[in-house]
Motif scaffolding. Structure first.
Motif, PDB file in Angstrom:
ATOM      1  N   ASP A   1      10.296   6.621  -7.726  1.00  0.00           N
ATOM      2  CA  ASP A   1      11.454   5.747  -7.910  1.00  0.00           C
ATOM      3  C   ASP A   1      11.051   4.269  -7.997  1.00  0.00           C
ATOM      4  O   ASP A   1      11.884   3.379  -7.842  1.00  0.00           O
ATOM      5  CB  ASP A   1      12.486   5.960  -6.805  1.00  0.00           C
ATOM      6  CG  ASP A   1      11.934   5.683  -5.405  1.00  0.00           C
ATOM      7  OD1 ASP A   1      10.737   5.351  -5.273  1.00  0.00           O
ATOM      8  OD2 ASP A   1      12.718   5.802  -4.442  1.00  0.00           O
ATOM      9  N   ALA A   2       9.772   4.015  -8.274  1.00  0.00           N
ATOM     10  CA  ALA A   2       9.307   2.627  -8.429  1.00  0.00           C
ATOM     11  C   ALA A   2      10.012   2.001  -9.630  1.00  0.00           C
ATOM     12  O   ALA A   2      10.300   2.668 -10.622  1.00  0.00           O
ATOM     13  CB  ALA A   2       7.792   2.601  -8.647  1.00  0.00           C
TER      14      ALA A   2
ATOM     15  N   PRO B   1      -7.190  -1.159  -7.927  1.00  0.00           N
ATOM     16  CA  PRO B   1      -6.408  -0.145  -7.197  1.00  0.00           C
ATOM     17  C   PRO B   1      -4.902  -0.369  -7.327  1.00  0.00           C
ATOM     18  O   PRO B   1      -4.430  -1.502  -7.374  1.00  0.00           O
ATOM     19  CB  PRO B   1      -6.855  -0.328  -5.749  1.00  0.00           C
ATOM     20  CG  PRO B   1      -7.414  -1.703  -5.672  1.00  0.00           C
ATOM     21  CD  PRO B   1      -7.938  -2.037  -7.032  1.00  0.00           C
ATOM     22  N   VAL B   2      -4.199   0.738  -7.406  1.00  0.00           N
ATOM     23  CA  VAL B   2      -2.733   0.733  -7.438  1.00  0.00           C
ATOM     24  C   VAL B   2      -2.286   1.811  -6.463  1.00  0.00           C
ATOM     25  O   VAL B   2      -2.396   3.001  -6.747  1.00  0.00           O
ATOM     26  CB  VAL B   2      -2.186   1.047  -8.849  1.00  0.00           C
ATOM     27  CG1 VAL B   2      -0.669   1.071  -8.841  1.00  0.00           C
ATOM     28  CG2 VAL B   2      -2.722   0.060  -9.875  1.00  0.00           C
ATOM     29  N   LEU B   3      -1.826   1.388  -5.289  1.00  0.00           N
ATOM     30  CA  LEU B   3      -1.482   2.365  -4.263  1.00  0.00           C
ATOM     31  C   LEU B   3      -0.204   1.986  -3.541  1.00  0.00           C
ATOM     32  O   LEU B   3       0.004   0.829  -3.206  1.00  0.00           O
ATOM     33  CB  LEU B   3      -2.603   2.473  -3.222  1.00  0.00           C
ATOM     34  CG  LEU B   3      -3.958   2.925  -3.733  1.00  0.00           C
ATOM     35  CD1 LEU B   3      -4.998   2.795  -2.643  1.00  0.00           C
ATOM     36  CD2 LEU B   3      -3.891   4.348  -4.220  1.00  0.00           C
TER      37      LEU B   3
ATOM     38  N   ILE C   1       4.732  -1.045 -14.875  1.00  0.00           N
ATOM     39  CA  ILE C   1       4.032  -1.868 -15.869  1.00  0.00           C
ATOM     40  C   ILE C   1       2.835  -2.564 -15.224  1.00  0.00           C
ATOM     41  O   ILE C   1       1.723  -2.554 -15.768  1.00  0.00           O
ATOM     42  CB  ILE C   1       5.003  -2.895 -16.503  1.00  0.00           C
ATOM     43  CG1 ILE C   1       6.025  -2.175 -17.376  1.00  0.00           C
ATOM     44  CG2 ILE C   1       4.246  -3.949 -17.302  1.00  0.00           C
ATOM     45  CD1 ILE C   1       7.216  -3.038 -17.770  1.00  0.00           C
ATOM     46  N   ASP C   2       3.056  -3.158 -14.062  1.00  0.00           N
ATOM     47  CA  ASP C   2       1.968  -3.814 -13.333  1.00  0.00           C
ATOM     48  C   ASP C   2       0.874  -2.801 -12.979  1.00  0.00           C
ATOM     49  O   ASP C   2      -0.315  -3.093 -13.088  1.00  0.00           O
ATOM     50  CB  ASP C   2       2.517  -4.469 -12.059  1.00  0.00           C
ATOM     51  CG  ASP C   2       1.428  -5.141 -11.248  1.00  0.00           C
ATOM     52  OD1 ASP C   2       0.739  -6.023 -11.795  1.00  0.00           O
ATOM     53  OD2 ASP C   2       1.254  -4.768 -10.064  1.00  0.00           O
ATOM     54  N   GLY C   3       1.281  -1.596 -12.577  1.00  0.00           N
ATOM     55  CA  GLY C   3       0.316  -0.550 -12.246  1.00  0.00           C
ATOM     56  C   GLY C   3      -0.547  -0.162 -13.437  1.00  0.00           C
ATOM     57  O   GLY C   3      -1.761   0.043 -13.305  1.00  0.00           O
ATOM     58  N   ILE C   4       0.052  -0.051 -14.595  1.00  0.00           N
ATOM     59  CA  ILE C   4      -0.698   0.274 -15.824  1.00  0.00           C
ATOM     60  C   ILE C   4      -1.731  -0.812 -16.100  1.00  0.00           C
ATOM     61  O   ILE C   4      -2.906  -0.518 -16.374  1.00  0.00           O
ATOM     62  CB  ILE C   4       0.266   0.442 -17.022  1.00  0.00           C
ATOM     63  CG1 ILE C   4       1.125   1.700 -16.840  1.00  0.00           C
ATOM     64  CG2 ILE C   4      -0.507   0.472 -18.339  1.00  0.00           C
ATOM     65  CD1 ILE C   4       2.276   1.820 -17.821  1.00  0.00           C
TER      66      ILE C   4
END
Length: 194
Positions: free
Chosen positions: A99-100, A117-119, A106-109
């Motif tokens: 549910d992000a 890292p994207v956690l 977009i930032d995670g991509i």
């Protein structure tokens, strides 16, 4: 340009995220799939820089079939324990809640494309947490109960008597410190035990 493959369950979610990403100047969706068995072929055909995938779509998929492509996994908090198999020090995997918001995805991509890292800390903690106080049988009983199955259906599914299922539910309720079965389901879900 960040070449992105979307592997999401459900045409509406897939289409919505694709639409959002199309508005970004530095991200291009190169393929969309909605089944785990199609991910590997799409990765090899399109050679994306990042894969964005539902946990349900990539769970059980052999990571070697994705090459070295980083994967941003979107998972529901109640399914966080299932992320454990994806956490691997030799693989770049990002983890966000399903549910992000769009900007977080977009930032995670972008971050995964740079191998950063994207956690989501809560999801990682839930994934790494032990199975908690529940036995494997109690987990099965509570998972079926959480899905809305009545005692008779849980008993039939697991080859147990109704009394045994009720006994399991009573023990589960006491173990998690709940007052009711509904509260036990909620507490176990929040803890990542089911």
């Amino acid at each position: 340009m960040i070449r992105t493959l979307l592997a999401l369950d459900g045409a509406l979610v897939l289409g919505a995220l694709s639409f959002v990403l199309a508005a970004e100047d530095d991200i291009r969706v190169v393929a969309e799939v909605d089944r785990g068995d199609a991910v590997s072929a799409a990765v090899h055909a399109q050679r994306p820089d990042v894969v964005v995938a539902d946990l349900d779509v990539v769970e059980g998929l052999d990571p070697s079939r994705l090459g070295r492509c980083p994967v941003l996994v979107l998972a529901h908090p109640q399914r966080a324990r299932r992320l454990r198999g994806l956490l691997c020090p030799t693989r770049t995997v990002g983890i966000l809640r399903s549910d992000a918001g769009p900007q977080r995805v977009i930032d995670g991509i972008r971050r995964l494309a740079r191998r950063e890292p994207v956690l989501d800390a809560d999801l990682v903690v839930a994934a790494l947490r032990s199975n908690g106080p529940l036995t494997s049988r109690e987990t099965e009983v509570l998972t079926l109960t959480a899905a809305g199955a009545p005692v008779a259906e849980v008993a039939a599914s697991l080859g147990l008597s109704r009394g045994t299922v009720r006994n399991h539910l009573g023990r589960i309720t006491r173990k998690v410190g709940a007052r009711t079965r509904v509260e036990a389901v909620r507490m176990a879900g929040e803890a990542g035990w089911i």
